[in-house]
Design an enzyme around this catalytic site. Structure first.
Site, mmCIF file in Angstrom:
data_model
loop_
_atom_site.group_PDB
_atom_site.id
_atom_site.type_symbol
_atom_site.label_atom_id
_atom_site.label_comp_id
_atom_site.label_asym_id
_atom_site.label_seq_id
_atom_site.Cartn_x
_atom_site.Cartn_y
_atom_site.Cartn_z
ATOM 1 N N ASP A 6 0.686 -1.118 -0.033
ATOM 2 C CA ASP A 6 -0.074 -0.067 -0.067
ATOM 3 C C ASP A 6 0.731 1.193 0.187
ATOM 4 O O ASP A 6 0.286 2.427 0.480
ATOM 5 C CB ASP A 6 -0.780 0.306 1.328
ATOM 6 C CG ASP A 6 -0.120 -0.394 2.447
ATOM 7 O OD1 ASP A 6 1.046 -0.263 2.531
ATOM 8 O OD2 ASP A 6 -0.722 -0.763 3.441
ATOM 9 N N GLU A 38 -0.249 -9.152 -0.804
ATOM 10 C CA GLU A 38 -0.662 -8.829 0.095
ATOM 11 C C GLU A 38 -1.899 -7.706 -0.136
ATOM 12 O O GLU A 38 -2.077 -6.643 0.273
ATOM 13 C CB GLU A 38 0.253 -7.827 0.830
ATOM 14 C CG GLU A 38 0.015 -7.466 2.380
ATOM 15 C CD GLU A 38 1.101 -6.599 3.215
ATOM 16 O OE1 GLU A 38 1.105 -5.569 3.043
ATOM 17 O OE2 GLU A 38 1.784 -7.566 3.712
ATOM 18 N N GLU A 98 -2.322 4.662 3.430
ATOM 19 C CA GLU A 98 -2.154 3.443 2.911
ATOM 20 C C GLU A 98 -3.385 2.944 2.599
ATOM 21 O O GLU A 98 -3.730 2.140 1.717
ATOM 22 C CB GLU A 98 -1.262 2.646 3.836
ATOM 23 C CG GLU A 98 0.178 2.903 3.837
ATOM 24 C CD GLU A 98 0.575 4.175 4.684
ATOM 25 O OE1 GLU A 98 -0.204 4.893 5.459
ATOM 26 O OE2 GLU A 98 1.750 4.584 4.976
ATOM 27 N N HIS A 135 6.947 4.972 12.857
ATOM 28 C CA HIS A 135 7.097 5.936 11.577
ATOM 29 C C HIS A 135 6.012 6.332 10.927
ATOM 30 O O HIS A 135 5.944 7.050 10.011
ATOM 31 C CB HIS A 135 8.135 4.789 10.562
ATOM 32 C CG HIS A 135 7.264 3.872 9.750
ATOM 33 N ND1 HIS A 135 6.495 4.168 8.838
ATOM 34 C CD2 HIS A 135 7.156 2.530 10.029
ATOM 35 C CE1 HIS A 135 5.871 3.018 8.561
ATOM 36 N NE2 HIS A 135 6.207 2.154 9.172
ATOM 37 N N ARG A 190 2.671 8.201 9.313
ATOM 38 C CA ARG A 190 2.599 9.415 9.020
ATOM 39 C C ARG A 190 1.519 10.224 9.788
ATOM 40 O O ARG A 190 1.776 11.152 10.125
ATOM 41 C CB ARG A 190 2.210 9.704 7.354
ATOM 42 C CG ARG A 190 3.447 9.906 6.493
ATOM 43 C CD ARG A 190 2.982 9.913 5.179
ATOM 44 N NE ARG A 190 4.327 9.693 4.228
ATOM 45 C CZ ARG A 190 5.046 10.836 3.658
ATOM 46 N NH1 ARG A 190 4.491 12.124 3.616
ATOM 47 N NH2 ARG A 190 5.840 10.755 2.863
ATOM 48 N N HIS A 234 13.684 5.219 12.162
ATOM 49 C CA HIS A 234 13.273 5.398 10.728
ATOM 50 C C HIS A 234 14.183 6.580 10.454
ATOM 51 O O HIS A 234 14.196 7.724 11.090
ATOM 52 C CB HIS A 234 11.923 5.488 10.430
ATOM 53 C CG HIS A 234 11.321 5.282 9.325
ATOM 54 N ND1 HIS A 234 11.318 6.294 8.182
ATOM 55 C CD2 HIS A 234 10.499 4.019 8.883
ATOM 56 C CE1 HIS A 234 10.897 5.846 7.204
ATOM 57 N NE2 HIS A 234 10.464 4.309 7.391
HETATM 58 C C1 UD1 Z 1 6.793 5.068 3.259
HETATM 59 C C2 UD1 Z 1 5.477 4.588 3.027
HETATM 60 C C3 UD1 Z 1 4.592 3.819 4.219
HETATM 61 C C4 UD1 Z 1 5.451 2.559 4.580
HETATM 62 C C5 UD1 Z 1 7.024 3.012 5.075
HETATM 63 C C6 UD1 Z 1 7.959 1.844 5.488
HETATM 64 C C7 UD1 Z 1 4.034 6.038 1.556
HETATM 65 C C8 UD1 Z 1 3.337 7.208 1.489
HETATM 66 N N1 UD1 Z 1 4.640 5.830 2.601
HETATM 67 O O1 UD1 Z 1 6.577 5.755 4.436
HETATM 68 O O2 UD1 Z 1 3.528 3.150 3.647
HETATM 69 O O3 UD1 Z 1 4.852 1.995 5.768
HETATM 70 O O4 UD1 Z 1 7.626 3.633 3.859
HETATM 71 O O5 UD1 Z 1 9.046 2.375 5.933
HETATM 72 O O6 UD1 Z 1 4.502 5.174 0.592
HETATM 73 N N2 UD1 Z 1 14.053 8.607 4.235
HETATM 74 C C9 UD1 Z 1 15.530 8.460 3.674
HETATM 75 N N3 UD1 Z 1 16.168 7.183 3.533
HETATM 76 C C10 UD1 Z 1 15.330 5.946 3.533
HETATM 77 C C11 UD1 Z 1 13.978 6.180 3.522
HETATM 78 C C12 UD1 Z 1 13.250 7.438 3.975
HETATM 79 O O7 UD1 Z 1 16.267 9.454 3.982
HETATM 80 O O8 UD1 Z 1 15.988 5.111 2.941
HETATM 81 C C13 UD1 Z 1 13.560 9.645 4.503
HETATM 82 C C14 UD1 Z 1 13.548 10.916 3.184
HETATM 83 O O9 UD1 Z 1 13.791 11.992 3.911
HETATM 84 C C15 UD1 Z 1 12.223 10.631 2.718
HETATM 85 C C16 UD1 Z 1 11.490 10.237 4.005
HETATM 86 O O10 UD1 Z 1 12.012 9.544 4.810
HETATM 87 O O11 UD1 Z 1 11.800 11.704 2.164
HETATM 88 C C17 UD1 Z 1 10.178 9.811 3.968
HETATM 89 O O12 UD1 Z 1 9.971 8.651 3.188
HETATM 90 P P1 UD1 Z 1 8.625 8.317 2.237
HETATM 91 O O13 UD1 Z 1 9.030 6.854 1.567
HETATM 92 O O14 UD1 Z 1 8.056 9.195 1.621
HETATM 93 O O15 UD1 Z 1 7.767 7.742 3.546
HETATM 94 P P2 UD1 Z 1 7.876 6.910 4.860
HETATM 95 O O16 UD1 Z 1 7.520 7.673 6.027
HETATM 96 O O17 UD1 Z 1 9.315 6.296 4.769
HETATM 97 N N1 UDP Z 2 12.735 -3.639 9.593
HETATM 98 C C1 UDP Z 2 14.089 -3.999 9.332
HETATM 99 N N2 UDP Z 2 14.942 -2.903 10.107
HETATM 100 C C2 UDP Z 2 14.642 -2.190 11.107
HETATM 101 C C3 UDP Z 2 12.999 -1.968 11.274
HETATM 102 C C4 UDP Z 2 12.254 -2.834 10.579
HETATM 103 O O1 UDP Z 2 14.558 -4.724 8.614
HETATM 104 O O2 UDP Z 2 15.277 -1.426 11.644
HETATM 105 C C5 UDP Z 2 11.893 -4.528 8.840
HETATM 106 C C6 UDP Z 2 10.984 -5.302 9.694
HETATM 107 O O3 UDP Z 2 11.659 -6.688 9.895
HETATM 108 C C7 UDP Z 2 9.635 -5.430 8.920
HETATM 109 C C8 UDP Z 2 9.737 -4.290 7.788
HETATM 110 O O4 UDP Z 2 11.104 -3.762 8.145
HETATM 111 O O5 UDP Z 2 9.757 -6.697 7.953
HETATM 112 C C9 UDP Z 2 9.046 -3.575 8.347
HETATM 113 O O6 UDP Z 2 9.044 -2.172 7.759
HETATM 114 P P1 UDP Z 2 8.517 -0.692 8.092
HETATM 115 O O7 UDP Z 2 8.254 -0.774 9.760
HETATM 116 O O8 UDP Z 2 9.083 0.322 7.900
HETATM 117 O O9 UDP Z 2 7.265 -0.585 7.307
HETATM 118 P P2 UDP Z 2 5.522 -0.998 7.502
HETATM 119 O O10 UDP Z 2 5.637 -2.596 7.525
HETATM 120 O O11 UDP Z 2 4.979 -0.470 8.501
HETATM 121 O O12 UDP Z 2 4.964 -0.666 6.147
#
Ligand code: UD1
Ligand code: UDP
Length: 374
Positions: free
Chosen positions: A99, A121, A135, A216, A218, A248
Site C-alpha cells: 500500500d 498482500e 495507505e 514511523h 505519517r 526510521h
Molecule cells: C513509506 C510508506 C509507508 C511505509 C513506510 C515503510 C508511502 C506514502 N509511505 O513511508 O506506507 O509503511 O515507507 O517504512 O508510501 N528516508 C531516507 N532514507 C530512506 C527512507 C526514507 O532518508 O531510506 C527519508 C527521506 O527524507 C524521505 C522520508 O524519509 O523523504 C520519507 O520517506 P517516504 O517513503 O516518503 O515515507 P515513509 O514515511 O518512509
Molecule cells: N525492519 C528492518 N530494520 C529495522 C526496522 C524494521 O529490517 O530497523 C523490517 C521489519 O522486519 C519488517 C519491515 O522492516 O519486515 C517493516 O518495515 P516498516 O516498519 O518500515 O514498514 P511497514 O511494515 O509499517 O510498512
C-alpha cells in the site's frame, strides 16, 4: 513450448523489498518467467540494505527519493518514472506489493497501459481512510482494478469480496513476509556473523529485558509521535528494561525521537537495522512496541507479544489470536499495557505464544503457480 511470461516486479520501500525478495528469487529461478525488477528508490538507504542482503540488482532504479518528500511530488514522479519503464519493458504482468506510494503508482501506470496487475498482500483494510494514512486508500485503489489479488489471509480475501472484486481473481496465499523471515533465519543459522552486530548492545544491557521499538506512521506525526516518545521515556524509568529503537530515516520521526530520547542510559537510539539484525532484535526482545505493519506479522510468528501503537489495524488476525494488542498513541495506555506485560507473568504468557496467522512460509510457491496460470 509456450513463451515465458515477462514479469516486472515494482517496489521502492524497505517493507516492499522484504516482502518481495523471496518472490523475485523464485521468479528468477523459474524458466516459465522472464523476471525483471524496477525499484523506484522511494527509500534509498533502507531499500539498499534489503537489496544487498537479498542479492538483488534491479534492472531499473529510478532513484526518486528526495529529503522529506511530499506525497504529491513523490506520486507524480513515480507515475511518470514507472510509466517510462513499462513502455520500455512491455511486461505481460506487473507485480506490486502492499500500500505504498510506489505500489499505488506502479499499479496505476500499468493500468494506464492496460497491463494486468498482480497485487501481493491484497485486501488489508482498517476501514478508516485516515488510519493508516495514506495507505488505506492506496491499497483500495490497487484493489479496485488488479487482475490477481494475493490475499494473505481469509479475512483479507473476504474484504475484497465485500468490495465486489471478482472472487475468481482472489487467492489466499499467506503473507510472503513469513517466507522472508524464514529465509533470513536460515541464513543467520548458517552464518551467525550476519546478525552479530548487536553484541555490544546485548552486553551493555545484559540482565535487562529488551523492548524493541519502531515507529514511523505519517498519521502519528506531531502529537502521536510525541506521545510515543513520552511513553518510551516513562517506561525507561524502570531499571529492569532496556529499549532498542532503530530510528526510521524519515526526518519527521528522527527530529521528535532524537530530541525527546537522547541521553537516556537504557534507550539505544540506533540507525535502521538491516534485516538480519532486525530479526536478531525480534529474537532477543521480550516484547515489541511498534506502529509498523510488517512487525505485527513477524513478531507473533516468533512468539513475541506486540503492542501496536495505532488506533486501528488492518491485521486483526494477531489481535484475535491474542499475540498483538492495539494500544493507540495515548502515552498512559502504552505505559500501562507495557508495564502489565513486564510485571504480570500470566498476562505475558498469554501473549507470548508463537502464532502464525499470516503465513506458513510457502506463500511464494502459491503465488508463482498462480502467476504461471495467468
Ligand atoms: C513509506 C510508506 C509507508 C511505509 C513506510 C515503510 C508511502 C506514502 N509511505 O513511508 O506506507 O509503511 O515507507 O517504512 O508510501 N528516508 C531516507 N532514507 C530512506 C527512507 C526514507 O532518508 O531510506 C527519508 C527521506 O527524507 C524521505 C522520508 O524519509 O523523504 C520519507 O520517506 P517516504 O517513503 O516518503 O515515507 P515513509 O514515511 O518512509
Ligand atoms: N525492519 C528492518 N530494520 C529495522 C526496522 C524494521 O529490517 O530497523 C523490517 C521489519 O522486519 C519488517 C519491515 O522492516 O519486515 C517493516 O518495515 P516498516 O516498519 O518500515 O514498514 P511497514 O511494515 O509499517 O510498512
Amino acid at each position: 513450448m509456450t513463451e515465458p511470461r515477462k514479469i516486472l516486479t515494482v517496489f521502492g520501500t524497505r517493507p516492499e523489498a522484504i516482502k518481495l525478495f523471496p518472490l523475485v528469487h523464485a521468479l528468477d529461478a523459474d524458466p516459465r518467467f522472464v523476471s525483471r525488477v524496477c525499484v523506484s528508490g522511494q527509500h534509498r538507504g533502507m531499500l539498499d540494505q534489503v537489496l544487498e542482503i537479498a542479492g538483488i540488482t534491479p534492472h531499473h532504479d529510478l532513484d526518486l527519493m528526495q529529503p522529506n518528500q511530499t506525497l504529491d511530488l513523490l506520486t507524480a514522479n513515480l507515475l511518470t518514472g514507472i510509466g517510462t519503464v513499462l513502455d520500455e519493458e512491455k511486461p505481460d504482468i506487473v507485480i506490486v506489493q502492499g500500500d505504498t506510494a510506489t505500489a499505488m503508482s506502479g499499479a496505476l501506470a500499468a493500468y494506464y497501459r492496460q497491463i494486468p496487475v498482480a497485487h501481493v498482500e491484497a485486501g488489508l483494510r482498517s476501514g478508516n481512510i485516515h488510519h493508516p494514512w495514506p495507505e488505506e486508500v492506496n491499497r483500495k485503489i490497487v484493489g479496485s482494478f488488479a487482475a490477481l489479488h494475493f490475499a494473505p489471509t481469509e479475512t483479507a480475501a473476504s474484504a475484497l469480496r465485500r468490495e465486489n472484486v471478482d472472487p475468481a481473481t482472489v487467492h489466499v496465499t499467506g503473507n510472503t513476509v513469513i517466507d522472508a523471515l524464514y529465509w533470513i533465519t536460515a541464513q543467520i543459522r548458517e552464518n551467525p556473523a550476519l546478525a552479530s552486530g548487536l553484541s555490544e548492545l546485548e552486553e551493555r544491557f545484559a540482565g535487562k529485558r529488551i523492548i524493541g521499538v519502531t515507529s514511523h506512521r505519517r498519521e502519528n506525526f506531531g502529537g502521536g509521535m510525541e506521545a510515543i516518545a513520552d511513553a518510551i521515556r516513562r517506561i525507561a524509568t524502570r531499571d529492569d528494561v532496556a529499549m532498542i529503537f532503530p530510528v526510521h530515516l524519515n526526518p519527521n520521526v528522527r527530529k521528535v525521537m532524537n530530541s525527546a530520547l537522547e541521553g537516556l542510559d537504557n534507550v539505544a537510539l540506533i540507525e535502521p537495522l538491516d534485516y538480519p539484525h532486525f530479526a536478531r532484535l525480534l529474537d532477543i526482545c521480550t516484547l515489541m512496541l511498534t506502529d509498523s505493519g510488517g512487525v505485527q506479522e513477524e513478531a507473533p510468528a516468533l512468539g513475541k507479544p506486540v503492542l501496536v501503537m495505532r488506533e486501528t489495524t488492518e491485521r486483526p488476525e494477531g489481535v484475535e489470536a491474542g499475540t498483538a494488542k492495539l494500544v493507540g498513541t495515548d502515552a498512559d495506555r502504552i505505559v500501562t499495557e507495557c508495564n502489565r506485560l513486564l510485571d504480570d507473568a500470566e498476562a505475558y504468557g498469554e501473549m507470548a505464544r508463537a502464532h502464525n496467522p499470516f503465513g506458513d512460509g510457502h506463500s511464494v510457491e502459491r503465488i508463482v503457480e498462480l502467476l504461471a496460470k495467468g
